[in-house]
Design an enzyme around this catalytic site. Structure first.
Site, short mmCIF file in Angstrom:
data_model
loop_
_atom_site.label_atom_id
_atom_site.label_comp_id
_atom_site.label_asym_id
_atom_site.label_seq_id
_atom_site.Cartn_x
_atom_site.Cartn_y
_atom_site.Cartn_z
N GLU A 166 1.37 -1.46 0.13
CA GLU A 166 -0.04 -0.14 0.14
C GLU A 166 1.24 1.33 -0.24
OE1 GLU A 166 -3.54 -0.13 -0.29
OE2 GLU A 166 -2.31 2.21 -0.48
N CYS A 281 6.17 4.69 9.78
CA CYS A 281 7.07 3.80 8.53
C CYS A 281 8.49 3.49 7.68
CB CYS A 281 5.51 3.78 7.22
SG CYS A 281 4.22 2.88 7.83
P1 NAD Z 1 -1.91 -0.54 12.55
O1 NAD Z 1 -1.25 -0.48 13.76
O2 NAD Z 1 -2.85 0.76 12.67
O3 NAD Z 1 -3.00 -1.33 12.54
C1 NAD Z 1 -2.86 -2.94 12.32
C2 NAD Z 1 -3.74 -3.85 12.91
O4 NAD Z 1 -3.58 -5.03 13.12
C3 NAD Z 1 -4.42 -3.13 14.05
O5 NAD Z 1 -5.15 -2.54 14.35
C4 NAD Z 1 -4.02 -5.08 15.16
O6 NAD Z 1 -4.70 -5.01 16.78
C5 NAD Z 1 -4.52 -5.42 14.00
N1 NAD Z 1 -3.36 -6.94 14.02
C6 NAD Z 1 -2.13 -7.16 14.76
N2 NAD Z 1 -1.95 -8.59 14.35
C7 NAD Z 1 -3.25 -9.57 13.86
C8 NAD Z 1 -4.07 -10.66 14.23
N3 NAD Z 1 -3.46 -11.32 14.40
N4 NAD Z 1 -5.31 -10.99 13.22
C9 NAD Z 1 -5.78 -9.74 13.51
N5 NAD Z 1 -5.35 -8.90 13.57
C10 NAD Z 1 -4.73 -8.01 13.67
O7 NAD Z 1 -1.01 -0.19 11.62
P2 NAD Z 1 -1.20 0.31 10.08
O8 NAD Z 1 -0.51 1.65 9.39
O9 NAD Z 1 -2.32 -0.40 9.20
O10 NAD Z 1 0.18 -0.46 9.69
C11 NAD Z 1 -0.20 -2.06 8.97
C12 NAD Z 1 1.19 -2.40 7.51
O11 NAD Z 1 0.92 -1.11 7.04
C13 NAD Z 1 2.10 -1.77 7.79
O12 NAD Z 1 3.68 -2.86 8.06
C14 NAD Z 1 2.32 -0.76 7.43
O13 NAD Z 1 4.30 -0.88 7.95
C15 NAD Z 1 2.01 -0.86 6.48
N6 NAD Z 1 1.50 0.24 5.64
C16 NAD Z 1 1.21 1.50 6.86
C17 NAD Z 1 1.37 2.49 5.89
C18 NAD Z 1 0.19 4.02 6.95
O14 NAD Z 1 0.19 4.90 6.32
N7 NAD Z 1 -0.02 3.62 8.48
C19 NAD Z 1 1.14 3.08 4.77
C20 NAD Z 1 1.50 1.90 4.25
C21 NAD Z 1 2.18 0.72 4.42
C1 UGA Z 2 4.01 7.58 3.88
C2 UGA Z 2 5.09 7.30 2.61
O1 UGA Z 2 4.05 8.98 1.70
C3 UGA Z 2 3.39 6.59 1.18
O2 UGA Z 2 3.41 6.36 0.22
C4 UGA Z 2 3.48 5.31 2.11
O3 UGA Z 2 2.86 4.75 2.00
C5 UGA Z 2 3.45 5.15 3.72
O4 UGA Z 2 4.72 6.68 4.05
C6 UGA Z 2 4.00 3.86 4.20
O5 UGA Z 2 4.45 3.81 3.71
O6 UGA Z 2 3.49 4.32 5.84
P1 UGA Z 2 3.28 8.57 5.20
O7 UGA Z 2 4.13 8.17 6.26
O8 UGA Z 2 1.46 8.26 6.07
O9 UGA Z 2 3.29 8.39 3.98
O10 UGA Z 2 2.72 10.52 4.90
P2 UGA Z 2 4.17 12.07 4.17
O11 UGA Z 2 3.01 12.16 3.39
O12 UGA Z 2 5.41 10.95 3.50
O13 UGA Z 2 4.97 12.25 4.95
C7 UGA Z 2 5.84 11.11 5.78
C8 UGA Z 2 6.72 12.56 7.65
O14 UGA Z 2 7.57 13.03 6.15
C9 UGA Z 2 5.66 13.35 7.90
O15 UGA Z 2 6.21 13.41 9.00
C10 UGA Z 2 6.14 14.78 7.01
O16 UGA Z 2 5.77 15.84 7.62
C11 UGA Z 2 7.40 14.54 6.31
N1 UGA Z 2 7.71 15.35 5.16
C12 UGA Z 2 7.50 15.07 4.44
C13 UGA Z 2 9.16 16.34 5.32
O17 UGA Z 2 9.22 16.63 6.27
N2 UGA Z 2 9.29 16.72 3.96
C14 UGA Z 2 8.76 16.61 3.20
O18 UGA Z 2 9.03 17.62 1.91
C15 UGA Z 2 7.39 16.11 3.03
#
Ligand code: NAD
Ligand code: UGA
Length: 466
Positions: A166, A281
């Site tokens: 994602e 992340c």
């Molecule tokens: P999160 O902590 O918000 O959500 C994860 C959920 O999984 C939690 O609610 C937890 O209770 C649940 N969980 C854990 N173990 C479980 C199990 N065995 N069965 C059922 N539920 C279970 O995490 P997130 O931010 O959604 O991130 C999830 C993944 O996606 C991570 O690998 C992260 O790196 C990736 N990711 C996150 C973002 C983001 O913007 N947060 C963007 C891209 C990718």
């Molecule tokens: C980032 C990536 O942008 C997503 O594509 C990815 O899916 C996600 O991580 C993930 O894997 O979790 P996110 O962390 O939600 O998304 O937000 P960003 O907009 O990337 O910002 C990350 C951090 O960098 C923030 O603290 C933001 O304020 C900072 N940032 C961003 C800067 O300091 N300068 C910039 O120019 C841009």
């Protein structure tokens, strides 16, 4: 239990993990594919209860409206993980994959315990063939472990493991899901692998142009996710490193970033100098990449990527030292107002927010800290609970700033651009300081009001004789 609804539903999709990714992603799939039944499950009953309520567990612009249109129709939130697995054809796994805090690889490698538990649970509860999709961000080659666990019992059930990382960013998740730059789906390059991959392509093709849906081998897909985050973070660390040089040379980092970013080969995005990047992340994924490189004996490559994280830590500490120097070499007893605690604007998420580090360091220096944020105060209270020192939380920025010696802008929330800084100045202790960790304020206007203004990577504007 299958219901009458299932007779008309084409396929049952299950998502394990109802977090920042699982909830919004599945809401979008449900909205775009009304003939699919989409269920999101989680081990955390409070989270599921919140998804089923009017007070969703995460704040994301547009999410409430989206969930409202599909919840109870073809989108369901449940704690019945086993039942969900039994009834599903396609399983997205979107559990958290944090940095390991113990044993081998502590502080670097991904902690795959939640991931592996899920794999075993899928195996134990499956009674039909399934496509299992890695949605979480994982080290390259994790699919191999998933395949080995799923195929460890000769039970006649076949599992196809795909990678579909994602790329949404928080704060713009709904926009990103609706209109992504690309969708990446990796599979084994076998007939079965490609066929499973096509099933998932067909889901996304409901609303995303085909030329933006790319397919690769499974290892490229897993690695591309880590590398995308590493490249984005690297740009921020690059401009932040240059901000330190700007502060020594009277160059202006915004002007430099503009001049550099107008080269179409470089591009303008992710060149905003700041107090440092946060979020759940970037750091975790880069450290994971670094760990993988070291595992494969690629020390120089590991060092290169690790420096992106090191510069981020340097930038945060530099911010504190700049505050200290500007405020006559002591912060003790001074009241500092932190504007913004979320790691970026338009989210309540504070994971790895630079504001956490800054608040802790200020308390270590015996400053009093007042925190203001429109959406992240509950998380801020949790992040800072148990810390010694004077800490105050105020949603109203005017109340928060009153009586303070300095404002430190940590999050680029739009509201901070439009506050009445004359009023804020009047109610602050003098001399009053602004440390703009996001370069979002009108520095010249704040200076004219009377503030001593310290941006990132630009000459400070002060009323002191040099
Ligand atoms: P999160 O902590 O918000 O959500 C994860 C959920 O999984 C939690 O609610 C937890 O209770 C649940 N969980 C854990 N173990 C479980 C199990 N065995 N069965 C059922 N539920 C279970 O995490 P997130 O931010 O959604 O991130 C999830 C993944 O996606 C991570 O690998 C992260 O790196 C990736 N990711 C996150 C973002 C983001 O913007 N947060 C963007 C891209 C990718
Ligand atoms: C980032 C990536 O942008 C997503 O594509 C990815 O899916 C996600 O991580 C993930 O894997 O979790 P996110 O962390 O939600 O998304 O937000 P960003 O907009 O990337 O910002 C990350 C951090 O960098 C923030 O603290 C933001 O304020 C900072 N940032 C961003 C800067 O300091 N300068 C910039 O120019 C841009």
């Amino acid at each position: 239990m299958k219901t009458k609804l299932d007779a008309v539903n084409k396929k049952n999709i299950l998502c394990i993990g109802a977090g920042y990714v699982g909830g919004p992603t599945m809401a979008m799939i449900a909205a775009k594919c009304p003939d699919y039944r989409v269920t999101v499950v989680d081990i955390n009953p409070q989270r599921i209860a919140a998804w089923n309520s009017d007070d969703l567990p995460i704040y994301e612009p547009g999410l409430d409206e989206l969930v409202r249109t599909v919840r109870g129709k073809n989108l369901f939130f449940s704690t019945d993980i086993e039942g969900g697995i039994r009834d599903s054809d396609i399983i997205f796994v979107s559990v958290n994959t944090p940095t390991k805090t113990f044993g081998a690889g502590a502080g670097m490698a991904a902690d795959l315990q939640y991931w592996e538990k899920t794999a075993r649970q899928i195996l134990e509860n499956s009674v039909s063939n399934k496509i299992v999709i890695e949605k979480s961000t994982l080290p390259v080659k994790t699919a191999l472990a998933m395949e080995r666990i799923l195929n460890s019992q000769p039970n006649g059930i076949s599992f196809d493991v795909l990678s579909n990382p994602e790329f949404l960013a928080e704060g713009s998740a709904i926009r990103d899901l609706e209109n992504p730059d690309r969708i990446l789906i990796g599979s084994r390059e076998t007939k079965r692998g490609r066929s499973a991959r096509n099933t998932i392509v067909e889901i996304y093709a409901r609303w995303i142009p085909r030329d933006r849906i790319i397919t690769t081998n499974i290892w490229s897909s897993e690695l591309s996710k880590l590398v995308s985050n590493a490249f984005l973070a690297q740009r921020i660390s690059s401009i932040n490193a240059i901000s330190a040089l700007c502060e020594k040379t009277e160059a202006d980092v915004t002007e430099v970033a503009r001049a550099v970013g107008m080269d179409s080969r470089i591009g303008a995005k992710f060149l905003n100098a700041s107090v440092g990047f946060g979020g759940s992340c970037f750091k975790k994924d880069i450290l994971n990449l670094v760990y993988l490189c070291r595992f494969y004996g690629l020390e120089e490559v590991a060092d290169y990527w690790e420096s992106v994280v090191n510069i981020n830590a340097y930038q945060q500490e530099r911010f504190i030292m700049n505050m200290m120097t500007a405020m006559f070499n002591t912060l003790a007893g001074k009241r500092i107002c932190i504007f913004g605690f979320a790691f970026k604007a338009d989210t309540g998420d504070t994971r790895e927010s630079p504001a956490i580090f800054i608040a802790k360091r200020l308390l270590e220096e015996h400053a009093e800290v007042v925190i203001s944020d429109p959406k992240a105060l509950d998380n801020a209270r949790i992040d800072l609970s148990g810390l010694a020192g004077v800490l105050d939380y105020r949603e109203d920025p005017y109340e928060a700033a009153a009586g303070c010696h300095a404002l430190a802008v940590m999050t680029e929330w739009g509201i901070y651009r439009t506050l009445d800084y004359e009023r804020i100045y009047r109610e602050m202790a003098k001399p009053a300081f602004i440390f703009d960790g996001r370069n979002i304020l009108d520095h010249a206007a704040c200076f004219r009001i009377g503030f001593n203004v310290y941006p990132i990577g630009k000459p400070p504007l002060t009323h002191f004789d040099s």
